[in-house]
Design an enzyme around this catalytic site. Structure first.
Site, PDB file in Angstrom:
ATOM      1  N   SER A 198       0.815  -1.222   0.000  1.00 36.94           N
ATOM      2  CA  SER A 198       0.000   0.000   0.000  1.00 36.94           C
ATOM      3  C   SER A 198       0.844   1.266   0.000  1.00 36.94           C
ATOM      4  O   SER A 198       1.909   1.316   0.634  1.00 36.94           O
ATOM      5  CB  SER A 198      -0.874  -0.016   1.261  1.00 36.94           C
ATOM      6  OG  SER A 198      -1.378   1.276   1.528  1.00 36.94           O
ATOM      7  N   GLU A 226       0.208   3.630   1.750  1.00 38.90           N
ATOM      8  CA  GLU A 226       0.285   4.072   3.152  1.00 38.90           C
ATOM      9  C   GLU A 226       1.663   3.784   3.744  1.00 38.90           C
ATOM     10  O   GLU A 226       2.032   4.359   4.766  1.00 38.90           O
ATOM     11  CB  GLU A 226      -0.796   3.375   3.990  1.00 38.90           C
ATOM     12  CG  GLU A 226      -2.176   3.974   3.840  1.00 38.90           C
ATOM     13  CD  GLU A 226      -2.263   5.405   4.372  1.00 38.90           C
ATOM     14  OE1 GLU A 226      -2.055   5.608   5.570  1.00 38.90           O
ATOM     15  OE2 GLU A 226      -2.521   6.311   3.572  1.00 38.90           O
ATOM     16  N   TYR A 247      -1.697   0.460  10.650  1.00 40.70           N
ATOM     17  CA  TYR A 247      -1.950  -0.190   9.356  1.00 40.70           C
ATOM     18  C   TYR A 247      -0.728  -0.081   8.447  1.00 40.70           C
ATOM     19  O   TYR A 247      -0.258  -1.071   7.876  1.00 40.70           O
ATOM     20  CB  TYR A 247      -3.173   0.455   8.677  1.00 40.70           C
ATOM     21  CG  TYR A 247      -3.360   0.040   7.247  1.00 40.70           C
ATOM     22  CD1 TYR A 247      -4.012  -1.144   6.923  1.00 40.70           C
ATOM     23  CD2 TYR A 247      -2.878   0.824   6.198  1.00 40.70           C
ATOM     24  CE1 TYR A 247      -4.169  -1.540   5.606  1.00 40.70           C
ATOM     25  CE2 TYR A 247      -3.023   0.440   4.880  1.00 40.70           C
ATOM     26  CZ  TYR A 247      -3.674  -0.742   4.587  1.00 40.70           C
ATOM     27  OH  TYR A 247      -3.823  -1.131   3.281  1.00 40.70           O
TER      28      TYR A 247
END
Ligand code: GDR
Length: 333
Positions: free
Chosen positions: A127, A129, A151
């Protein structure tokens, strides 16, 4: 027929990928966790071709049994606690499923693995992120990680352990570093769908306001249907590698809100939008923009749906959905 095994089958990407692989002639197996999973029952009505297999990313024996049973050619690990905000309140669960779950799947592949000539190929859903507090703009496969949430930290572990197993044991394992990707199947907790659904309901007179966190964060938003094709393309290469999948454009949450309201002819959007600090995160990712050059050059992948088309598609979907729901409620009243 080639066989694909997908974790996270009931999520947005799992659904798009299942549809795509089915259209390519794959036998599609979806991992289902828990007993009597209501999301799976709903999905099987829409896509009866999916073959459900019981298993859980938190349980290694179940993954080994699932791979032994299915003997897949390709494994797509899309299962995760995927909502960044939730990862702040359930960080240990997130680490276990989103992070250690990848390690369990890799271990299961080492144990079951396929044959030397035909090893099981593994796709890990990494990801954007992971870039978090970005070290450079735009972000590429070489950009260092600086995650800003439990996360993001769990995804960094999943990414690194995938690379490590590829280098240590020669597994055919790829990570797709996917930037935000959206569509009508997106869950209502994510900002794009929250906004398009609220805008549709406001324009139908079913809701009066849209309550938001920051409008300043910027994301590189693409269409999920385009992004699942990139996952498949990665697993068709001679050598496994990692790829950034993005549009190369960034927009603020404010741009998203303005565009969604303009789709229903509302220009004075500020009248409807209220700020609530409960939607703020302890640490925010301010700006993401990906550079998909490697995917374009090596995979031949290009995004087809641009930002205005994506938001229009989602608002129109939500208008149809919400007016049908309201009509049903009127008839039943
Ligand atoms: P993100 O997606 O965290 O980027 O992760 P999300 O849509 O949740 O947030 C995007 C940005 O919008 C801001 N925001 C709000 N977000 C939500 N959900 N609700 C609000 O009311 C709101 N107001 C402002 C957020 O703070 C954030 O800056 C997604 C997930 O799909 C991950 O699983 C995936 O890995 C990445 O995209 C790529």
């Amino acid at each position: 027929m080639p066989k694909a095994f997908i974790t996270g089958i009931t999520g947005q990407d799992g659904q798009h990928l299942a549809e795509f692989l089915h259209s390519k002639g794959y036998d599609v197996f979806g991992m289902v966790k828990g007993q009597n999973n209501p999301r799976m029952s709903a999905l099987l009505e829409e896509m009866p071709f999916i073959e459900p297999v019981s298993g859980d990313l938190a349980d290694l024996p179940s993954l080994v049994a699932a791979l032994e049973f299915v003997q897949p050619d390709e494994i797509y690990n899309l299962g995760a606690i995927s909502f960044v905000a939730l990862s702040f309140t359930q960080p240990e669960l997130t680490a276990n499923v989103t992070g250690t779950g990848v390690l369990r799947m890799l271990e299961a592949i080492r144990m079951v693995g396929g044959t030397e000539n035909n090893p099981m190929r593994f796709y890990q859903a990494s990801s954007s992120e992971m870039f978090g507090k970005v070290r450079e703009t735009p972000q590429t496969e070489q950009t260092p990680f600086h995650p800003r949430s439990p996360y993001g930290c769990a995804k960094v572990f999943g990414h690194d352990i995938t690379v490590n197993y590829r280098e240590s044991y020669g597994l055919y394992a790829c990570s797709g570093i996917l930037f935000n990707h959206e569509g009508p199947r997106r869950g209502l907790e994510f900002v794009t769908r929250k906004v398009t659904n609220a805008v549709a309901r406001i324009s139908l007179g079913l809701q009066h306001e849209l309550v938001m966190g920051t409008l300043d964060a910027k994301r590189d938003w693409g269409y999920a249907g385009d992004y699942v094709k990139a996952m498949w393309m990665m697993l068709q290469q001679d050598e496994p590698s990692d790829f950034v999948i993005a549009t190369g454009e960034t927009h603020s949450v404010r741009d998203l809100v303005v565009r969604a309201f303009s789709e229903v002819g509302i220009d004075d959007w500020e009248r409807y939008v209220r700020y609530d600090p409960k939607f703020m995160r302890p640490a925010e990712v301010d700006l993401l923009i990906g550079d998909p050059t490697k995917a374009r050059e090596q995979l031949g992948w290009e995004p087809e749906v641009d930002f205005p088309t994506l938001i229009s598609m989602m608002v129109q979907h939500d208008l149809a959905l919400e007016s049908a729901k309201a009509e049903r409620a009127r008839r039943e009243a």
